[in-house]
Write a protein that holds these residues in place. Sequence first.
Motif, PDB file in Angstrom:
ATOM      1  N   PHE A 186      33.508  35.194  38.556  1.00 37.42           N
ATOM      2  CA  PHE A 186      34.445  36.155  39.136  1.00 37.42           C
ATOM      3  C   PHE A 186      35.715  35.490  39.633  1.00 37.42           C
ATOM      4  O   PHE A 186      35.708  34.331  40.055  1.00 37.42           O
ATOM      5  CB  PHE A 186      33.799  36.859  40.342  1.00 37.42           C
ATOM      6  CG  PHE A 186      32.814  37.927  39.986  1.00 37.42           C
ATOM      7  CD1 PHE A 186      31.507  37.614  39.673  1.00 37.42           C
ATOM      8  CD2 PHE A 186      33.195  39.265  39.978  1.00 37.42           C
ATOM      9  CE1 PHE A 186      30.587  38.610  39.349  1.00 37.42           C
ATOM     10  CE2 PHE A 186      32.289  40.262  39.667  1.00 37.42           C
ATOM     11  CZ  PHE A 186      30.984  39.937  39.350  1.00 37.42           C
ATOM     12  N   GLY A 187      36.821  36.269  39.621  1.00 39.97           N
ATOM     13  CA  GLY A 187      38.013  35.881  40.345  1.00 39.97           C
ATOM     14  C   GLY A 187      37.861  36.267  41.814  1.00 39.97           C
ATOM     15  O   GLY A 187      36.846  36.838  42.219  1.00 39.97           O
ATOM     16  N   LYS A 188      38.899  35.954  42.605  1.00 48.23           N
ATOM     17  CA  LYS A 188      38.818  36.222  44.040  1.00 48.23           C
ATOM     18  C   LYS A 188      39.145  37.658  44.394  1.00 48.23           C
ATOM     19  O   LYS A 188      38.944  38.080  45.522  1.00 48.23           O
ATOM     20  CB  LYS A 188      39.766  35.293  44.800  1.00 48.23           C
ATOM     21  CG  LYS A 188      39.336  33.848  44.816  1.00 48.23           C
ATOM     22  CD  LYS A 188      40.244  33.017  45.716  1.00 48.23           C
ATOM     23  CE  LYS A 188      39.768  31.589  45.796  1.00 48.23           C
ATOM     24  NZ  LYS A 188      40.593  30.776  46.711  1.00 48.23           N
ATOM     25  N   GLY A 189      39.664  38.410  43.435  1.00 47.20           N
ATOM     26  CA  GLY A 189      39.940  39.818  43.669  1.00 47.20           C
ATOM     27  C   GLY A 189      41.393  40.104  44.024  1.00 47.20           C
ATOM     28  O   GLY A 189      42.118  39.234  44.523  1.00 47.20           O
TER      29      GLY A 189
ATOM     30  N   LEU B 101      27.886  35.775  35.643  1.00 44.98           N
ATOM     31  CA  LEU B 101      29.281  36.180  35.538  1.00 44.98           C
ATOM     32  C   LEU B 101      30.108  35.292  36.451  1.00 44.98           C
ATOM     33  O   LEU B 101      29.685  34.958  37.559  1.00 44.98           O
ATOM     34  CB  LEU B 101      29.449  37.639  35.969  1.00 44.98           C
ATOM     35  CG  LEU B 101      28.815  38.710  35.079  1.00 44.98           C
ATOM     36  CD1 LEU B 101      28.973  40.085  35.721  1.00 44.98           C
ATOM     37  CD2 LEU B 101      29.429  38.696  33.700  1.00 44.98           C
TER      38      LEU B 101
ATOM     39  N   PHE C 197      37.933  43.180  40.965  1.00 39.00           N
ATOM     40  CA  PHE C 197      37.509  41.848  40.534  1.00 39.00           C
ATOM     41  C   PHE C 197      37.496  41.776  39.017  1.00 39.00           C
ATOM     42  O   PHE C 197      36.984  42.674  38.339  1.00 39.00           O
ATOM     43  CB  PHE C 197      36.099  41.535  41.049  1.00 39.00           C
ATOM     44  CG  PHE C 197      36.030  41.291  42.530  1.00 39.00           C
ATOM     45  CD1 PHE C 197      35.614  42.303  43.383  1.00 39.00           C
ATOM     46  CD2 PHE C 197      36.379  40.056  43.059  1.00 39.00           C
ATOM     47  CE1 PHE C 197      35.537  42.083  44.751  1.00 39.00           C
ATOM     48  CE2 PHE C 197      36.307  39.832  44.429  1.00 39.00           C
ATOM     49  CZ  PHE C 197      35.889  40.853  45.271  1.00 39.00           C
TER      50      PHE C 197
ATOM     51  N   GLN D  28      28.465  36.507  47.993  1.00 44.23           N
ATOM     52  CA  GLN D  28      29.896  36.728  48.176  1.00 44.23           C
ATOM     53  C   GLN D  28      30.279  36.435  49.620  1.00 44.23           C
ATOM     54  O   GLN D  28      29.845  37.141  50.533  1.00 44.23           O
ATOM     55  CB  GLN D  28      30.304  38.156  47.821  1.00 44.23           C
ATOM     56  CG  GLN D  28      31.813  38.361  47.875  1.00 44.23           C
ATOM     57  CD  GLN D  28      32.261  39.764  47.577  1.00 44.23           C
ATOM     58  OE1 GLN D  28      31.468  40.700  47.555  1.00 44.23           O
ATOM     59  NE2 GLN D  28      33.554  39.932  47.323  1.00 44.23           N
TER      60      GLN D  28
ATOM     61  N   GLN E  94      36.285  35.783  48.890  1.00 41.55           N
ATOM     62  CA  GLN E  94      35.977  35.196  47.586  1.00 41.55           C
ATOM     63  C   GLN E  94      35.322  36.229  46.683  1.00 41.55           C
ATOM     64  O   GLN E  94      34.851  37.269  47.141  1.00 41.55           O
ATOM     65  CB  GLN E  94      35.035  34.007  47.749  1.00 41.55           C
ATOM     66  CG  GLN E  94      35.542  32.917  48.670  1.00 41.55           C
ATOM     67  CD  GLN E  94      36.709  32.168  48.072  1.00 41.55           C
ATOM     68  OE1 GLN E  94      36.723  31.879  46.874  1.00 41.55           O
ATOM     69  NE2 GLN E  94      37.706  31.865  48.892  1.00 41.55           N
ATOM     70  N   GLY E  95      35.284  35.929  45.404  1.00 42.78           N
ATOM     71  CA  GLY E  95      34.520  36.759  44.493  1.00 42.78           C
ATOM     72  C   GLY E  95      33.054  36.381  44.531  1.00 42.78           C
ATOM     73  O   GLY E  95      32.694  35.315  45.038  1.00 42.78           O
ATOM     74  N   PRO E  96      32.174  37.228  44.031  1.00 39.89           N
ATOM     75  CA  PRO E  96      30.751  36.893  43.996  1.00 39.89           C
ATOM     76  C   PRO E  96      30.508  35.608  43.201  1.00 39.89           C
ATOM     77  O   PRO E  96      31.169  35.366  42.192  1.00 39.89           O
ATOM     78  CB  PRO E  96      30.132  38.101  43.289  1.00 39.89           C
ATOM     79  CG  PRO E  96      31.087  39.224  43.541  1.00 39.89           C
ATOM     80  CD  PRO E  96      32.444  38.581  43.536  1.00 39.89           C
TER      81      PRO E  96
ATOM     82  N   PRO F 226      30.027  45.927  44.077  1.00 36.89           N
ATOM     83  CA  PRO F 226      31.020  46.157  43.011  1.00 36.89           C
ATOM     84  C   PRO F 226      30.546  47.240  42.044  1.00 36.89           C
ATOM     85  O   PRO F 226      29.375  47.277  41.677  1.00 36.89           O
ATOM     86  CB  PRO F 226      31.097  44.799  42.310  1.00 36.89           C
ATOM     87  CG  PRO F 226      30.558  43.810  43.291  1.00 36.89           C
ATOM     88  CD  PRO F 226      29.524  44.541  44.075  1.00 36.89           C
TER      89      PRO F 226
ATOM     90  N   GLN G   4      38.661  26.751  39.745  1.00 31.17           N
ATOM     91  CA  GLN G   4      38.440  28.157  39.443  1.00 31.17           C
ATOM     92  C   GLN G   4      38.658  28.425  37.965  1.00 31.17           C
ATOM     93  O   GLN G   4      39.733  28.145  37.433  1.00 31.17           O
ATOM     94  CB  GLN G   4      39.410  29.002  40.260  1.00 31.17           C
ATOM     95  CG  GLN G   4      38.830  29.473  41.581  1.00 31.17           C
ATOM     96  CD  GLN G   4      39.452  30.783  41.982  1.00 31.17           C
ATOM     97  OE1 GLN G   4      40.649  30.852  42.151  1.00 31.17           O
ATOM     98  NE2 GLN G   4      38.641  31.806  42.105  1.00 31.17           N
TER      99      GLN G   4
ATOM    100  N   GLN H  46      42.754  35.342  39.853  1.00 34.76           N
ATOM    101  CA  GLN H  46      43.551  36.531  40.109  1.00 34.76           C
ATOM    102  C   GLN H  46      44.585  36.101  41.145  1.00 34.76           C
ATOM    103  O   GLN H  46      44.259  35.931  42.313  1.00 34.76           O
ATOM    104  CB  GLN H  46      42.678  37.673  40.619  1.00 34.76           C
ATOM    105  CG  GLN H  46      41.687  38.155  39.573  1.00 34.76           C
ATOM    106  CD  GLN H  46      40.774  39.232  40.113  1.00 34.76           C
ATOM    107  OE1 GLN H  46      39.617  38.972  40.430  1.00 34.76           O
ATOM    108  NE2 GLN H  46      41.283  40.451  40.213  1.00 34.76           N
TER     109      GLN H  46
END
Lengths: 115, 116
Positions: free
Chosen positions: B106-109, B104, B89, A37, A41-43, B44, B2, B6
């Motif tokens: 993931f979005g950027k949050g 998985l 997330f 991460q 950004q997301g993981p 997380p 992407q 999010q």
Amino acid sequence: DAGVTQSPTHLIKTRGQQVTLRCSPISGHKSVSWYQQVLGQGPQFIFQYYEKEERGRGNFPDRFSARQFPNYSSELNVNALLLGDSALYLCASSLAGGTIQETQYFGPGTRLLVL
Amino acid sequence: DQQVKQNSPSLSVQEGRISILNCDYTNSMFDYFLWYKKYPAEGPTFLISISSIKDKNEDGRFTVFLNKSAKHLSLHIVPSQPGDSAVYFCAASEEGSGGGADGLTFGKGTHLIIQP
């Protein structure tokens, strides 16, 4: 019950060096996944191991490698470190290695800084 | 490109009100969706998940809604509490993969801020 544990918590390396990060999964979990991460950004998925075999690999260069031990703990190795490898490295454990819809539980991460 | 988006980097909600966090995805092969909450300097924490065969899943103050035709999911938190302030997330895994071979995604949050 202990959750996912990772060591070390923080690490500072210089460009070109090698680093090894460690992870112990939740007791009874047989699968370990690694994620990177970067800030904002997301993981991002790096690897998944299940029963000591690689089950999946994300879009990362060959400088990244991992392995899983008989006790299901895992190591992530990164060779020839670049400044862009600076990130939070997260380990996640799950029961069955993704053969079913299952939840991954994350550790606290190792924050790597490459100078 | 992407695959999980999010679009709201941050969201501010008053304590006691409903917080609604949104997530869109593009990969029609995704069949399992999860929400994670993250505090600074921690990993997380799993909140709630939903399979693509359902359109709603509830756990206490948290409810996730899935609209497959719109490729959209949302997390509702009612009532919002100060301890809910964190980055949330959205994550998804592909059909048959269960988060294994492809991990998985993931979005950027979304940074949720609960105001007193």
